[in-house]
Design a protein around this motif. Structure first.
Motif, PDB file in Angstrom:
ATOM      1  N   ILE A 211       5.729   6.069  -8.441  1.00  0.00           N
ATOM      2  CA  ILE A 211       6.312   5.320  -9.403  1.00  0.00           C
ATOM      3  C   ILE A 211       6.985   4.494  -8.536  1.00  0.00           C
ATOM      4  CG2 ILE A 211       7.186   4.643 -11.406  1.00  0.00           C
ATOM      5  CD1 ILE A 211       4.972   6.823 -12.648  1.00  0.00           C
ATOM      6  N   ALA A 212       8.464   5.316  -8.057  1.00  0.00           N
ATOM      7  CA  ALA A 212       9.266   4.912  -7.109  1.00  0.00           C
ATOM      8  C   ALA A 212       8.939   4.255  -6.496  1.00  0.00           C
ATOM      9  CB  ALA A 212       9.882   5.878  -7.021  1.00  0.00           C
TER      10      ALA A 212
ATOM     11  N   GLU B 158       1.018   7.206 -16.728  1.00  0.00           N
ATOM     12  CA  GLU B 158       2.910   6.541 -16.827  1.00  0.00           C
ATOM     13  C   GLU B 158       3.446   5.575 -16.213  1.00  0.00           C
ATOM     14  OE1 GLU B 158       4.179  10.377 -15.617  1.00  0.00           O
ATOM     15  OE2 GLU B 158       3.739  11.669 -17.341  1.00  0.00           O
ATOM     16  N   ALA B 159       2.859   4.762 -14.737  1.00  0.00           N
ATOM     17  CA  ALA B 159       3.444   4.250 -13.606  1.00  0.00           C
ATOM     18  C   ALA B 159       3.853   2.465 -14.442  1.00  0.00           C
ATOM     19  CB  ALA B 159       2.109   3.878 -12.984  1.00  0.00           C
ATOM     20  N   GLY B 160       3.177   2.093 -16.068  1.00  0.00           N
ATOM     21  CA  GLY B 160       3.527   0.768 -16.193  1.00  0.00           C
ATOM     22  C   GLY B 160       2.612  -0.187 -15.627  1.00  0.00           C
ATOM     23  N   ASP B 161       3.382  -1.113 -15.414  1.00  0.00           N
ATOM     24  CA  ASP B 161       3.145  -2.014 -14.404  1.00  0.00           C
ATOM     25  C   ASP B 161       3.326  -2.043 -12.968  1.00  0.00           C
ATOM     26  OD1 ASP B 161       5.580  -3.382 -14.595  1.00  0.00           O
ATOM     27  OD2 ASP B 161       5.362  -4.455 -15.951  1.00  0.00           O
ATOM     28  N   SER B 162       4.113  -0.840 -12.495  1.00  0.00           N
ATOM     29  CA  SER B 162       4.370  -0.978 -11.005  1.00  0.00           C
ATOM     30  C   SER B 162       3.350  -0.760 -10.637  1.00  0.00           C
ATOM     31  CB  SER B 162       5.227   0.582 -11.380  1.00  0.00           C
ATOM     32  OG  SER B 162       4.567   1.601 -11.665  1.00  0.00           O
ATOM     33  N   MET B 163       1.962  -0.872 -10.513  1.00  0.00           N
ATOM     34  CA  MET B 163       0.760  -0.549  -9.496  1.00  0.00           C
ATOM     35  C   MET B 163      -0.432  -1.327 -10.171  1.00  0.00           C
ATOM     36  SD  MET B 163       0.062   3.600  -9.588  1.00  0.00           S
ATOM     37  CE  MET B 163       2.247   3.399  -9.237  1.00  0.00           C
TER      38      MET B 163
ATOM     39  N   ILE C 282      -4.981  10.164 -13.100  1.00  0.00           N
ATOM     40  CA  ILE C 282      -5.142   9.436 -14.372  1.00  0.00           C
ATOM     41  C   ILE C 282      -3.749   9.799 -14.936  1.00  0.00           C
ATOM     42  CG2 ILE C 282      -5.742  10.501 -16.877  1.00  0.00           C
ATOM     43  CD1 ILE C 282      -8.444  11.568 -15.571  1.00  0.00           C
ATOM     44  N   LYS C 283      -2.811  10.390 -15.090  1.00  0.00           N
ATOM     45  CA  LYS C 283      -1.511  11.095 -15.674  1.00  0.00           C
ATOM     46  C   LYS C 283      -0.345  10.028 -14.840  1.00  0.00           C
ATOM     47  CE  LYS C 283       2.392  14.182 -15.080  1.00  0.00           C
ATOM     48  NZ  LYS C 283       3.320  15.376 -14.549  1.00  0.00           N
ATOM     49  N   LEU C 284      -0.925   9.482 -13.755  1.00  0.00           N
ATOM     50  CA  LEU C 284      -0.673   8.275 -12.664  1.00  0.00           C
ATOM     51  C   LEU C 284      -0.856   7.285 -13.237  1.00  0.00           C
ATOM     52  CD1 LEU C 284       1.304   7.338 -10.565  1.00  0.00           C
ATOM     53  CD2 LEU C 284      -0.489   7.155  -9.116  1.00  0.00           C
ATOM     54  N   SER C 285      -1.830   7.332 -13.096  1.00  0.00           N
ATOM     55  CA  SER C 285      -2.274   5.887 -14.301  1.00  0.00           C
ATOM     56  C   SER C 285      -1.289   5.688 -15.622  1.00  0.00           C
ATOM     57  CB  SER C 285      -3.595   5.630 -14.384  1.00  0.00           C
ATOM     58  OG  SER C 285      -3.933   6.695 -15.036  1.00  0.00           O
TER      59      SER C 285
ATOM     60  N   LEU D 178       1.118  -1.270  -0.154  1.00  0.00           N
ATOM     61  CA  LEU D 178       0.111  -0.126   0.065  1.00  0.00           C
ATOM     62  C   LEU D 178       0.665   1.141   0.053  1.00  0.00           C
ATOM     63  CD1 LEU D 178      -2.673  -1.233   3.637  1.00  0.00           C
ATOM     64  CD2 LEU D 178      -2.876  -1.512   0.868  1.00  0.00           C
ATOM     65  N   VAL D 179       0.626   2.429  -1.620  1.00  0.00           N
ATOM     66  CA  VAL D 179       1.596   3.208  -0.679  1.00  0.00           C
ATOM     67  C   VAL D 179       0.758   4.550  -1.298  1.00  0.00           C
ATOM     68  CG1 VAL D 179       3.173   4.901  -2.847  1.00  0.00           C
ATOM     69  CG2 VAL D 179       2.969   2.218  -2.756  1.00  0.00           C
ATOM     70  N   GLY D 180       1.309   5.068  -0.861  1.00  0.00           N
ATOM     71  CA  GLY D 180       0.406   6.727  -0.015  1.00  0.00           C
ATOM     72  C   GLY D 180       0.839   7.666  -0.870  1.00  0.00           C
ATOM     73  N   VAL D 181       0.254   8.872  -1.544  1.00  0.00           N
ATOM     74  CA  VAL D 181       0.771   9.912  -1.781  1.00  0.00           C
ATOM     75  C   VAL D 181      -0.118  11.053  -1.337  1.00  0.00           C
ATOM     76  CG1 VAL D 181       2.519   8.942  -3.528  1.00  0.00           C
ATOM     77  CG2 VAL D 181       0.278   9.147  -4.497  1.00  0.00           C
ATOM     78  N   SER D 182       0.263  12.693  -1.321  1.00  0.00           N
ATOM     79  CA  SER D 182      -0.444  13.639  -1.157  1.00  0.00           C
ATOM     80  C   SER D 182       0.101  14.680  -2.516  1.00  0.00           C
ATOM     81  CB  SER D 182       0.196  14.009   0.154  1.00  0.00           C
ATOM     82  OG  SER D 182       0.475  13.517   1.318  1.00  0.00           O
ATOM     83  N   PRO D 183      -0.726  15.286  -2.002  1.00  0.00           N
ATOM     84  CA  PRO D 183      -1.347  16.147  -3.412  1.00  0.00           C
ATOM     85  C   PRO D 183       0.429  17.564  -3.451  1.00  0.00           C
ATOM     86  CG  PRO D 183      -3.192  17.035  -2.286  1.00  0.00           C
ATOM     87  CD  PRO D 183      -1.930  16.226  -1.365  1.00  0.00           C
TER      88      PRO D 183
END
Length: 302
Positions: free
Chosen positions: A119-120, A151-156, A146-149, A94-99
């Motif tokens: 992604i990292a 650019e993330a490839g198969d990382s998540m 959306i940008k994350l989805s 589980l990864v968390g990200v903020s604005p």
């Protein structure tokens, strides 16, 4: 069952000023812990009274506060970027990200760009922790998710988004990961059922059902268009109907491919549904009294 929260759970607004907002936030944190919530991303509406209030409120609780990109004035991370749990024999990361940007109510606190941070950390969980499923709790604007989805490839595998109080909706897959709206202001419980039997991207079982329904509609429209072409007299009308038929046939081909793929023993599938937390659920009298002491019935805050 794994219970998580994608953030913005504690306050109604990112700036202080609501009556009894401390008591309300403390009660929400307490109830999230009682429900067995494993982790929550830190969003803008969780930092309304600053970092210290949030960390004090979460101290001693099992629920983890996560953010891979929030740092203090010295660039030091304020919260763990991720946590790993095993549920139903599966290892979840589980990864968390903020604005992104400075936090108004926390001096020196800044959100670094969330996409590279998420992604990292997701890649680290895949490679180092060998997790089976990576879920990003994304307390970021929808366009950033959306940008994350993309650019993330198969990382998540899944991105659970929360920021603008968006209502429930369908899971959206732009590449490998599925972007899931998490519901609005605690009024809905999003339920994501997973079947995991090997590697690869998760397929949406409801998407296959929708494709079959659309295929039936296309077939009906195609039949009507062919009948109209058969009785058309002038050349321009015939050309119009021919173009319409070609368009329907192209769409039908894509839908057939989609429905056939869904029948070929998919290794990983998911099904998303929502539970509306309405009046049909029995109230807890003690909890109701505590809520009404904070937000009396008939008040602007209720």
């Amino acid at each position: 069952m794994l219970l998580v929260d994608s953030g913005n759970a504690l306050f109604k607004a990112p700036m202080p000023g609501e009556p009894k907002e401390k008591e309300r936030a403390s009660l929400v944190l307490e109830q999230m812990e009682a429900l067995g919530t494993t982790a929550m991303a830190v969003g803008w509406r969780d930092l309304t009274l600053g970092v210290d209030f949030l960390t004090r409120g979460a101290k001693g609780r099992k629920m983890k506060l996560l953010s891979a990109n929030l740092v203090d004035a010295g660039g030091k991370p304020l919260f763990p970027a991720s946590t790993v749990v095993t549920v139903g024999g599966l290892k979840f990361g589980l990864v968390g990200v903020s604005p992104e940007g400075p936090v108004a109510n926390a001096k020196g606190v800044v959100g670094k760009p969330p996409v590279p941070a998420a992604i990292a950390e997701a890649r680290r969980l895949r490679q180092k922790e060998k997790v089976d499923v990576v879920v990003v709790l994304a307390a970021v604007p929808y366009l950033e998710a959306i940008k994350l989805s993309q650019e993330a490839g198969d990382s998540m595998d899944f991105i659970l988004q929360s920021h603008e109080s968006r209502p429930p909706g369908m899971a959206q897959r732009n590449d490998f990961a599925s972007l899931v709206p998490s519901g609005e202001r605690g009024r809905h419980l999003a339920r994501l059922e997973l079947s995991v039997d090997g590697p690869g991207a998760f397929a949406d079982l409801d998407e296959a059902t929708r494709a079959e329904q659309n295929l039936r509609i296309i077939d009906s429209n195609l039949q009507q268009a062919r009948e109209s072409l058969a009785v058309a007299k002038d050349e321009q009308t015939r050309k119009t109907w021919q173009a319409t038929i070609e368009n329907f046939e192209a769409r039908r081909k894509g839908l057939v491919t989609q429905t056939e793929a869904s029948k070929q023993g998919l290794k990983r599938t998911h099904r998303l549904s929502y539970v509306l937390l309405g009046s049909e659920f029995e109230e807890d009298p003690e909890l109701k009294q505590r809520v009404e002491r904070i937000q009396p019935p008939g008040s602007a805050s209720h």
